[in-house]
Design an enzyme around this catalytic site. Sequence first.
Site, PDB file in Angstrom:
ATOM      1  N   SER A  15      13.976   6.012 -13.416  1.00 17.42           N
ATOM      2  CA  SER A  15      12.810   6.406 -14.066  1.00 17.42           C
ATOM      3  C   SER A  15      12.831   7.835 -13.575  1.00 17.42           C
ATOM      4  O   SER A  15      12.831   9.065 -14.264  1.00 17.42           O
ATOM      5  CB  SER A  15      11.436   5.820 -14.055  1.00 17.42           C
ATOM      6  OG  SER A  15      10.319   6.849 -14.297  1.00 17.42           O
ATOM      7  N   SER A  16      12.572   8.185 -12.237  1.00 13.89           N
ATOM      8  CA  SER A  16      12.402   9.447 -11.602  1.00 13.89           C
ATOM      9  C   SER A  16      13.825  10.440 -11.708  1.00 13.89           C
ATOM     10  O   SER A  16      13.542  11.572 -12.066  1.00 13.89           O
ATOM     11  CB  SER A  16      12.128   9.254 -10.011  1.00 13.89           C
ATOM     12  OG  SER A  16      11.089   8.656  -9.816  1.00 13.89           O
ATOM     13  N   TYR A  18       8.777  15.213   1.067  1.00 16.11           N
ATOM     14  CA  TYR A  18       8.613  16.505   0.542  1.00 16.11           C
ATOM     15  C   TYR A  18       8.370  16.414  -0.946  1.00 16.11           C
ATOM     16  O   TYR A  18       7.854  17.293  -1.508  1.00 16.11           O
ATOM     17  CB  TYR A  18       9.875  17.347   0.866  1.00 16.11           C
ATOM     18  CG  TYR A  18       9.934  17.746   2.553  1.00 16.11           C
ATOM     19  CD1 TYR A  18       8.665  18.217   3.055  1.00 16.11           C
ATOM     20  CD2 TYR A  18      11.113  17.672   2.917  1.00 16.11           C
ATOM     21  CE1 TYR A  18       8.770  18.057   4.409  1.00 16.11           C
ATOM     22  CE2 TYR A  18      10.963  17.861   4.295  1.00 16.11           C
ATOM     23  CZ  TYR A  18       9.868  18.178   5.151  1.00 16.11           C
ATOM     24  OH  TYR A  18       9.870  18.428   6.401  1.00 16.11           O
ATOM     25  N   HIS A  36      13.446  10.998   3.911  1.00 12.06           N
ATOM     26  CA  HIS A  36      12.981  12.350   4.479  1.00 12.06           C
ATOM     27  C   HIS A  36      12.558  13.221   2.987  1.00 12.06           C
ATOM     28  O   HIS A  36      11.376  13.770   2.807  1.00 12.06           O
ATOM     29  CB  HIS A  36      13.549  13.083   5.430  1.00 12.06           C
ATOM     30  CG  HIS A  36      12.553  13.921   5.996  1.00 12.06           C
ATOM     31  ND1 HIS A  36      11.451  13.637   6.695  1.00 12.06           N
ATOM     32  CD2 HIS A  36      12.477  15.297   5.798  1.00 12.06           C
ATOM     33  CE1 HIS A  36      10.788  14.863   7.088  1.00 12.06           C
ATOM     34  NE2 HIS A  36      11.292  15.740   6.518  1.00 12.06           N
ATOM     35  N   TRP A  89       7.633  -0.476   3.976  1.00 13.26           N
ATOM     36  CA  TRP A  89       8.115   0.265   2.757  1.00 13.26           C
ATOM     37  C   TRP A  89       9.458   0.666   3.076  1.00 13.26           C
ATOM     38  O   TRP A  89      10.359   0.938   2.043  1.00 13.26           O
ATOM     39  CB  TRP A  89       7.164   1.285   2.478  1.00 13.26           C
ATOM     40  CG  TRP A  89       7.486   2.647   3.006  1.00 13.26           C
ATOM     41  CD1 TRP A  89       6.893   2.770   4.362  1.00 13.26           C
ATOM     42  CD2 TRP A  89       8.156   3.631   2.941  1.00 13.26           C
ATOM     43  NE1 TRP A  89       7.217   4.177   4.651  1.00 13.26           N
ATOM     44  CE2 TRP A  89       7.992   4.694   3.739  1.00 13.26           C
ATOM     45  CE3 TRP A  89       8.891   3.943   1.511  1.00 13.26           C
ATOM     46  CZ2 TRP A  89       8.759   5.850   3.759  1.00 13.26           C
ATOM     47  CZ3 TRP A  89       9.444   5.184   1.313  1.00 13.26           C
ATOM     48  CH2 TRP A  89       9.127   6.278   2.489  1.00 13.26           C
ATOM     49  N   HIS A 142       0.918  -1.220  -0.119  1.00 15.75           N
ATOM     50  CA  HIS A 142      -0.031  -0.001   0.109  1.00 15.75           C
ATOM     51  C   HIS A 142       0.904   1.350  -0.024  1.00 15.75           C
ATOM     52  O   HIS A 142       0.744   1.977  -0.910  1.00 15.75           O
ATOM     53  CB  HIS A 142      -0.777   0.057   1.142  1.00 15.75           C
ATOM     54  CG  HIS A 142      -1.459   1.461   1.548  1.00 15.75           C
ATOM     55  ND1 HIS A 142      -2.643   1.784   0.802  1.00 15.75           N
ATOM     56  CD2 HIS A 142      -1.571   2.106   2.466  1.00 15.75           C
ATOM     57  CE1 HIS A 142      -3.030   2.979   1.129  1.00 15.75           C
ATOM     58  NE2 HIS A 142      -2.145   3.259   2.318  1.00 15.75           N
ATOM     59  N   LYS A 153       4.201  29.397   4.062  1.00 15.89           N
ATOM     60  CA  LYS A 153       3.043  29.011   2.847  1.00 15.89           C
ATOM     61  C   LYS A 153       1.619  29.037   3.395  1.00 15.89           C
ATOM     62  O   LYS A 153       0.672  29.636   2.764  1.00 15.89           O
ATOM     63  CB  LYS A 153       3.511  27.699   2.196  1.00 15.89           C
ATOM     64  CG  LYS A 153       4.959  27.630   1.961  1.00 15.89           C
ATOM     65  CD  LYS A 153       5.256  26.569   0.840  1.00 15.89           C
ATOM     66  CE  LYS A 153       4.382  26.873  -0.486  1.00 15.89           C
ATOM     67  NZ  LYS A 153       5.106  27.710  -1.202  1.00 15.89           N
ATOM     68  N   ASP A 184       7.762  21.786 -25.930  1.00 21.95           N
ATOM     69  CA  ASP A 184       7.983  20.520 -25.314  1.00 21.95           C
ATOM     70  C   ASP A 184       9.034  20.391 -24.218  1.00 21.95           C
ATOM     71  O   ASP A 184       9.667  21.309 -23.863  1.00 21.95           O
ATOM     72  CB  ASP A 184       8.235  19.389 -26.324  1.00 21.95           C
ATOM     73  CG  ASP A 184       7.671  18.038 -25.859  1.00 21.95           C
ATOM     74  OD1 ASP A 184       7.916  17.460 -24.935  1.00 21.95           O
ATOM     75  OD2 ASP A 184       6.861  17.523 -26.776  1.00 21.95           O
ATOM     76  N   ARG A 227       1.974   0.553  15.208  1.00 23.94           N
ATOM     77  CA  ARG A 227       1.519   0.290  13.989  1.00 23.94           C
ATOM     78  C   ARG A 227       1.907  -0.915  13.347  1.00 23.94           C
ATOM     79  O   ARG A 227       2.679  -1.614  14.097  1.00 23.94           O
ATOM     80  CB  ARG A 227       2.212   1.365  12.666  1.00 23.94           C
ATOM     81  CG  ARG A 227       3.216   2.265  13.466  1.00 23.94           C
ATOM     82  CD  ARG A 227       4.098   3.209  12.274  1.00 23.94           C
ATOM     83  NE  ARG A 227       3.872   3.056  10.986  1.00 23.94           N
ATOM     84  CZ  ARG A 227       4.925   3.592  10.147  1.00 23.94           C
ATOM     85  NH1 ARG A 227       5.881   4.459  10.733  1.00 23.94           N
ATOM     86  NH2 ARG A 227       4.680   3.665   8.708  1.00 23.94           N
ATOM     87  N   SER A 237      -1.143  26.791  -4.948  1.00 25.39           N
ATOM     88  CA  SER A 237      -1.150  28.383  -5.143  1.00 25.39           C
ATOM     89  C   SER A 237      -1.700  28.806  -6.297  1.00 25.39           C
ATOM     90  O   SER A 237      -2.521  29.873  -6.182  1.00 25.39           O
ATOM     91  CB  SER A 237       0.509  28.504  -5.233  1.00 25.39           C
ATOM     92  OG  SER A 237       1.289  28.300  -4.046  1.00 25.39           O
ATOM     93  N   HIS A 285      15.036  11.990  12.450  1.00 17.90           N
ATOM     94  CA  HIS A 285      13.915  12.224  13.210  1.00 17.90           C
ATOM     95  C   HIS A 285      13.215  11.032  13.009  1.00 17.90           C
ATOM     96  O   HIS A 285      11.983  11.028  13.841  1.00 17.90           O
ATOM     97  CB  HIS A 285      13.115  13.748  13.188  1.00 17.90           C
ATOM     98  CG  HIS A 285      12.545  13.908  11.692  1.00 17.90           C
ATOM     99  ND1 HIS A 285      12.366  15.136  11.438  1.00 17.90           N
ATOM    100  CD2 HIS A 285      11.833  13.256  10.791  1.00 17.90           C
ATOM    101  CE1 HIS A 285      11.805  14.938  10.254  1.00 17.90           C
ATOM    102  NE2 HIS A 285      11.807  14.034   9.817  1.00 17.90           N
ATOM    103  N   HIS A 286      13.375  10.281  11.949  1.00 18.42           N
ATOM    104  CA  HIS A 286      12.637   9.162  11.898  1.00 18.42           C
ATOM    105  C   HIS A 286      13.245   8.023  12.725  1.00 18.42           C
ATOM    106  O   HIS A 286      12.594   7.074  12.615  1.00 18.42           O
ATOM    107  CB  HIS A 286      12.554   8.431  10.491  1.00 18.42           C
ATOM    108  CG  HIS A 286      11.865   9.499   9.338  1.00 18.42           C
ATOM    109  ND1 HIS A 286      10.390   9.414   9.130  1.00 18.42           N
ATOM    110  CD2 HIS A 286      12.573  10.739   8.563  1.00 18.42           C
ATOM    111  CE1 HIS A 286      10.229  10.657   8.493  1.00 18.42           C
ATOM    112  NE2 HIS A 286      11.410  11.209   8.108  1.00 18.42           N
ATOM    113  N   GLU A 337      11.994  12.333   0.243  1.00 22.43           N
ATOM    114  CA  GLU A 337      11.092  11.762  -0.569  1.00 22.43           C
ATOM    115  C   GLU A 337       9.636  12.534  -0.037  1.00 22.43           C
ATOM    116  O   GLU A 337       8.828  12.516  -0.921  1.00 22.43           O
ATOM    117  CB  GLU A 337      10.995  10.442  -0.387  1.00 22.43           C
ATOM    118  CG  GLU A 337       9.975   9.560  -0.923  1.00 22.43           C
ATOM    119  CD  GLU A 337       9.859   9.585  -2.693  1.00 22.43           C
ATOM    120  OE1 GLU A 337      10.809   9.727  -3.149  1.00 22.43           O
ATOM    121  OE2 GLU A 337       8.672   9.478  -3.061  1.00 22.43           O
ATOM    122  N   THR A 342       6.965  26.417   6.308  1.00 20.59           N
ATOM    123  CA  THR A 342       5.654  25.729   6.200  1.00 20.59           C
ATOM    124  C   THR A 342       4.533  26.882   6.471  1.00 20.59           C
ATOM    125  O   THR A 342       3.555  27.043   5.901  1.00 20.59           O
ATOM    126  CB  THR A 342       5.274  24.571   6.679  1.00 20.59           C
ATOM    127  OG1 THR A 342       6.680  23.543   6.429  1.00 20.59           O
ATOM    128  CG2 THR A 342       4.309  23.646   6.237  1.00 20.59           C
TER     129      THR A 342
END
Lengths: 544, 291
Positions: free
Chosen positions: A187-188, A275, A271, A158, A88, A349, A118, A468, A286, A320-321, A273, A346
């Site tokens: 790919s990315s 963002y 991390h 994951w 998931h 924004k 293009d 979890r 925006s 922090h993870h 990722e 943040t």
Amino acid sequence: MSADAATHDDHTPSLWDWRRWVLSTNHKDIGTMYLVFAIFAGIIGGGLSGLIRWELMEPGLQVFTGEDTGWGAIFGNAHNYNVVTTMHALIMIFFMVMPAMIGGFGNWFVPLMIGAPDMAFPRMNNISFWLLPASFALALMSMFVPGAGADLGFGGGWVLYPPLSTSGHNGPAMDLLILSLHIAGVSSILGAINFITTIFNMRAPGMTIHKMPLFVWSVLVTVFLLLLSLPVLAGALTMLLTDRNFGTAFFAPEGGGDPVMYQHLFWFFGHPEVYILILPGFGIVSHVVSTFSRKPIFGYLGMAYAMVAIGFIGFIVWAHHMYTVGMPVDLKAYFVAATMVIAVPTGIKIFSWIATMWGGSIEFRTPMMWAIGFIFLFTVGGVTGVVLANAGVDQSLHDTYYVVAHFHYVLSLGAVFAIFAGWYYWFEKIFGVKYNSFLARAQFFFFFIGANVIFFPQHFLGLNGMPRRYVDYPDAFEFWNAVSSWGYVIMLVGMVLFFAVLIDAMIRRRKADANPWGEGATTLEWTLSSPPPFHQFSELPKIK
Amino acid sequence: MTDLYGEAMRFLTALALTWTTFAAGAFATPGQPTDGALGFQPAVTPIMEEVTSFHNILLVLITIITLFVMGLLIYVMIRYNRKANPTPSKNSHNTLLEVVWTAVPVLILIGIAIPSFPLLYLQDEIPPEIDFTLKATGNQWNWSYEYPDHEVAEYFSNMIEEEDLQPGQLRNLSVDYPLVVPVNATVRLQVTASDVIHNWAMPSFGTKMDAIPGRINEAWFQATQEGVYYGQCSELCGLRHAFMPIEVHVVPQDVFDAWIAAKAEDEYSEAADTIIAEYTAARETRLAQLD
């Protein structure tokens, strides 16, 4: 036929010509393929989350019983539950949100917004997309080959932490997953190179970097994060692969390796990722807020550089993870301080979006409802992030449902709401037909209520101590789990409405206007027809 | 779905129960989760008391911030919708405002950091005067414990399966051979693992420490109330991750001494189990009389 004459004029190949898609070098066609791919992956990823909520609706084992009869015969045992939570997450991150935001909206609108004909490397764009179905196929295959012993699939989360992902999963499922993520990463990275080159070199005359629309800014920051973080993931994955198959011991303590080293490498990617998942959403919101307030965005430069700041700080907060791995306390203190700093850009924004609406003339069209929903729900997810940033409290909340609630507020309710804001903002531009806004608004309300009913009670579960990734929980967690599962049913109705909107629009085919939103929509894509011509800006627009 | 009315009534009853007990402050049995609870389990160590009071501050702060943002959103939606304000302003800059909404969050964050760091160091720095050391090893899928200072050999602690539960035991939480510690003792906890990563977590103690193969992590706790406390493995470790709970009995020093003496003889001593069972029964009778 008149349609043929029209296609001949702008060299548009037929919709039914397979070469138009498989061999496509057109950024709009590739963007559309990304969007279709994301919807397809979203159905699978969302279906898996349905299995999770079904299992957790009551205490005891309902679905993943591990018995040879009933649902257990189809869905397997607790290991398969772990496979479902793992897949998931991976599907939603790598095959739904990223393809939709960067591949889909990014491909479609970055060239249009900067006035380019293009992408810089159209053929590389093609391979970027077509690597993804291959990667997705490998990921799906991994669910059906042995993972741990005779149990099918990889059920290690994951994050793929070793030793569970090395000695803990001896079957080929994990190897397929490593290959899948490697290909998704390639790919990315190719996509990131393409976007950076396009944005730096192909802006229309007069469009300086400080005149770029904020969505282009957001994609620019995002692809830099991709380019810098994915190679680290690739390295970590390769070390997992050799630890598993070629006798190395990068992460095996018995060979002098360190499992915690993997976690550092993973989160150095992981991390940024998160963002990557949310930044393009900032850009979309925006535009939507500005368009429907009929005002230019408030504090444009602050908005742009807040994203740059978030991207930069995103690289220096990864541990922090990992507050519970036994890091030195001074190191933890550093990560607490650095993490809390993210709240500042943040906050800029959030307040700038509200200030854009302030004094505006707000029209509550469908995309605007999603955007306002996004601003509020992202705030809720943001403030729980500040709580979790404090290692002292995180000691009690780490790996509980509080964390699950937090990151679903910023992703499932943040990123996904932003995707739907973008979807309904650009739908007519992409497909050239109008949609039924009553159904689309109904979808918003079902999503807004459903997602809150799913995820808000999970804060309570986490505070009260529910860990979890649990297939079964002590009886005292029943109530909020039941509420959460009923929320899923509400959200499911919203999902049905999403497809109803799509089918309704495809059947009725009401021709869309070039600019359905009026004077508030000021970016270049609204100067073109809906859908835009197959090739646009043969003569570059001049920006004042 | 079979009984929608029953489901709804159960929902309403639990909701009413939740809020009344919450308001009354008499919330929960210490050491275990409570159905419908909204917050932490009751704290029984100095660390968890600090965590709880710090979290209470944070909760107020984030609630105010969220309500503030929600209030602003509702205000602009009412005041500046197309009907109320047909002509939009062209205003898109206000330097003072931008400085304020950058500086105020910074001040709030500094305010949060002031209590945050002392808590972090309190948790992490093991007091110099500890009473004894306890070693926990995570295995797929149980915990094993040693009392190296008392020469108790390693014993395994497995979850009690649903069909074997005795009255008073909790599904998915009770174990066959629990940990026992004296009340008010300062215990150094050493955590490691034998196969994959696990995590020794005890919500009411505020303890959560990864059990990682190849390294020993340290934490400490000082339980200040007698009772039975439950925790669960908190790092995904495979098939039976949800079924390797942790049970700690906090008992008076003399009960602990008797228990540890029996345990040192034989780590699966029945006499040790009897000591704890008798003590627990006596305590429950006493508590029942108090009620």
